[in-house]
Scaffold this motif. Structure first.
Motif, PDB file in Angstrom:
ATOM      1  N   TYR A 302     -15.988 -13.409   7.619  1.00 22.81           N
ATOM      2  CA  TYR A 302     -15.127 -14.210   8.492  1.00 22.81           C
ATOM      3  C   TYR A 302     -13.734 -13.586   8.555  1.00 22.81           C
ATOM      4  N   GLU A 303     -13.134 -13.602   9.758  1.00 29.06           N
ATOM      5  CA  GLU A 303     -11.728 -13.243   9.882  1.00 29.06           C
ATOM      6  C   GLU A 303     -10.900 -14.360   9.237  1.00 29.06           C
ATOM      7  N   GLN A 306     -10.750 -17.582  11.096  1.00 29.53           N
ATOM      8  CA  GLN A 306     -12.063 -18.215  11.193  1.00 29.53           C
ATOM      9  C   GLN A 306     -12.433 -18.897   9.882  1.00 29.53           C
ATOM     10  N   GLN A 451     -23.114 -16.914  15.326  1.00 30.35           N
ATOM     11  CA  GLN A 451     -23.032 -15.720  14.493  1.00 30.35           C
ATOM     12  C   GLN A 451     -24.166 -14.733  14.727  1.00 30.35           C
ATOM     13  N   ILE A 505     -20.733 -11.347  12.061  1.00 26.01           N
ATOM     14  CA  ILE A 505     -19.844 -11.344  13.228  1.00 26.01           C
ATOM     15  C   ILE A 505     -19.876 -12.765  13.780  1.00 26.01           C
ATOM     16  N   TYR A 506     -18.706 -13.392  13.903  1.00 21.34           N
ATOM     17  CA  TYR A 506     -18.672 -14.835  14.147  1.00 21.34           C
ATOM     18  C   TYR A 506     -17.830 -15.231  15.362  1.00 21.34           C
ATOM     19  N   GLU A 507     -18.246 -16.318  15.975  1.00 18.54           N
ATOM     20  CA  GLU A 507     -17.426 -17.063  16.923  1.00 18.54           C
ATOM     21  C   GLU A 507     -17.256 -18.456  16.317  1.00 18.54           C
ATOM     22  N   ASN A 538     -11.865 -16.431  19.349  1.00 18.58           N
ATOM     23  CA  ASN A 538     -12.530 -15.174  19.688  1.00 18.58           C
ATOM     24  C   ASN A 538     -14.005 -15.397  20.011  1.00 18.58           C
ATOM     25  N   SER A 543     -14.950 -10.620  18.238  1.00 17.06           N
ATOM     26  CA  SER A 543     -15.021 -10.514  16.778  1.00 17.06           C
ATOM     27  C   SER A 543     -15.694  -9.212  16.355  1.00 17.06           C
ATOM     28  N   GLN A 546     -13.300  -6.394  16.657  1.00 13.77           N
ATOM     29  CA  GLN A 546     -12.373  -6.395  15.527  1.00 13.77           C
ATOM     30  C   GLN A 546     -12.976  -5.665  14.333  1.00 13.77           C
ATOM     31  N   LYS A 547     -14.275  -5.845  14.117  1.00 10.92           N
ATOM     32  CA  LYS A 547     -14.944  -5.150  13.014  1.00 10.92           C
ATOM     33  C   LYS A 547     -14.941  -3.634  13.249  1.00 10.92           C
TER      34      LYS A 547
END
Length: 564
Positions: A302-303, A306, A451, A505-507, A538, A543, A546-547
């Motif tokens: 998670y960011e 998030q 995710q 990877i998440y929203e 995001n 997301s 970003q990774k």
């Protein structure tokens, strides 16, 4: 969480050194105690403090000499002096002896009981040396690898490492065990190789002229073996006996479970399903590791913003948290990470799952079995008469389940569940299409997490030149282009084609008043998605990018698991 924990020993030193604030240190002490894990191990595994920094601090504060395990070959360690049970129980490792003095490696300088027990067990004077916790765990596994479920040589004695539960077979007894030894060895090796390789699923697949075994590792299937086609029925029978299935039934799908004991204190569960195909039974096994639920939220990917949204939603006294994504996207681990945070002595948690995948101490788990009249709806109704605080429903599949879950979320309960949709916006419209009233939806859902799991680049990664025009087409903004390097897979002996492990990877979307209005007005998924972006949440694609900017994964991998 109890804030009155007195910090002593290493926990106090960590705070005084400025590595953690007092609240986080108190939480770490409580969580480590609850999980029966040494504090040092908990801090390292949850990436709260780097292993090396922690050891150097402890060595300085407690006056214990620091020892670098990576500089010594574990084969020279006198493992016969300390039993595996004692080594794993106290997380100690025999290093070397001089006369009647035994030097041992420990990672927790406050574990005086370990020194006393080793001293009593060996009859020797014991002196402790401080080592990094993660290296200590690896060294213990390597030193005692012959006892950890490894199959080197595949000798018959190794077959005793299996601990199968339940042990009663529903079909005829296995009468030709002696004749099946090669098959037993082969199956044993496949299970062991899958565990060692970090695979999530095993596929045993019969075809007209061949038989193959494939593993899913880091989300991608690859072939690992082609046993003789003549063995297909024997391999199927062996797996079905282990999973307590009826070996005489080959015309209907069956479900079962295998528990494999891989060391003195660790077991791995396999969920097994058979499917009659044109050329025989295809068997798929899902590896279920309960340790995955205890990794901690920081290790899931998670960011920061998030993670904060998820933790804030978990603190709410009521409402609904929905996790969505395709099969195998890590939804169960995300839910159980949240449950693990909520799992305290003053909270009553009940879950209904099909089936229960991860066993969690302190959580009341129910296996859904529609054939016996126990479906999600029945379980939910029963939970509401059991004085619940938190309810977890494995999946919302129909209107009846959705309505009961929403009613629970509106009457003072925290409800967590999953749906199979592609994004946060589609989750809301899916529930509306099921028949859930807009008002109920707007007032009950607190948070939605969509995710995917992407492969993580190995340390051997290499920089990949990508033109600015191509980066712009992929979705990077002009402000982002030029501020980061793009990395791709290279490949080495320690990874699978340049990738090692996976990252989420998440929203993560909090339902705001503006989103509630759109829901009440019966807005479609496009309207809802547009508002989510305006609010700064995001998308999965953003997301994933970003990774890429962080060098965690490759652009090709993000393109594989997300869409524009």
């Amino acid at each position: 969480m109890n804030d009155s924990v007195n910090l002593i020993g290493l926990a106090r030193q960590v705070v005084e050194a400025g590595l953690l604030d007092e609240k986080k240190a108190q939480d770490a002490v409580l969580q480590a105690k609850r999980n029966q894990t040494p504090l040092v191990t908990w801090l390292v595994q949850n990436k709260l403090v780097k292993s090396r920094v922690l050891m150097e601090l402890a060595a300085d504060q407690f006056g214990v000499a620091f020892f670098d395990l990576s500089a010594v070959n574990t084969e020279v360690f006198p493992k016969e002096i300390v039993t595996e049970k004692l080594a794993r129980q106290h997380r100690v490792l025999p290093l070397f002896k001089r006369g009647n003095k035994l030097f041992i490696a420990i990672s927790d300088p406050g574990n005086h009981q370990a020194i006393n027990d080793v001293q009593f067990g060996t009859g020797m004077t014991v002196e402790a040396l401080l080592v990094e916790d993660d290296k200590l765990g690896q060294a213990i596994d390597k030193l005692y690898q012959s006892d950890t479920g490894g199959l080197e040589g595949l000798d018959d004695a190794g077959l005793d490492d299996f601990d199968l539960e339940p042990t009663e077979s529903k079909g005829p007894a296995q009468t030709e065990e002696a004749d099946e030894t090669p098959v037993v060895r082969f199956v044993h090796k496949m299970l062991s190789d899958a565990i060692k390789g970090g695979s999530s699923d095993l596929h045993f697949e019969p075809y007209e002229k061949n038989y193959r075994v494939r593993f899913r590792t880091d989300g991608v299937l690859h072939e690992v073996a082609r046993p003789p086609i003549q063995l297909r029925d024997r391999i199927s029978a062996r797996l079905k006996v282990m999973a307590s299935m009826d070996i005489s039934e080959r015309r209907k799908p069956q479900d079962g479970r295998i528990k494999l004991k891989v060391s003195a204190n660790k077991s791995i569960d396999f969920r097994v399903n058979t499917l009659p195909t044109l050329w025989g039974e295809k068997i798929v096994m899902r590896i279920l590791d309960s340790e995955s639920a205890k990794m901690g939220i920081d290790s899931l990917g998670y960011e920061p913003e998030q993670k904060e949204l998820y933790l804030n939603a978990l603190k709410q006294p009521q409402g609904m948290i929905l996790v969505t994504g395709p099969t195998g996207s890590g939804k169960t681990v995300s839910l159980y990470t949240g449950l693990n945070i909520l799992n305290t002595v003053d909270v009553n948690i009940s879950t209904a799952e099909d089936p229960v995948e991860i066993n969690l101490e302190g959580v009341n788990q129910v296996n859904v079995n529609p054939k016996q009249g126990m479906d999600f709806t029945t379980a939910l109704r029963a939970f509401l008469r059991q004085d619940p605080d938190v309810i977890m429903v494995g999946e919302i599949r129909d209107l009846e389940t959705a309505e009961i879950a929403i009613k629970a979320a509106q009457t003072g309960h925290m409800v967590m569940s999953t749906l199979h949709t592609n994004s946060a916006a589609e989750t809301l419209t899916r529930l509306r299409n099921m028949g859930v009233a807009a008002f109920n939806l707007a007032t009950s859902v607190n948070l939605i997490i969509a995710q995917r799991l992407g492969r993580r680049l190995c340390a051997c990664k290499q920089e990949v030149p990508v033109p600015d025009e191509a980066l712009a087409k992929e979705g990077f903004t002009p402000e982002q282009i030029g501020t980061f390097k793009v990395y791709g897979p290279k490949g080495c002996d320690n990874c699978n084609g340049g990738y090692k492990g996976r990252v989420g990877i998440y929203e993560v979307v909090q339902i705001t008043p503006a989103l509630q209005r759109i829901i009440m007005e019966d807005g479609n998924s496009i309207d809802i998605d547009k508002q989510m972006r305006l609010e700064g949440f995001n998308s999965l694609r953003q997301s994933g990018l970003q990774k890429v900017m962080q060098g965690v994964t490759s652009l090709a991998e993000v393109n594989r698991v997300t869409k524009d």
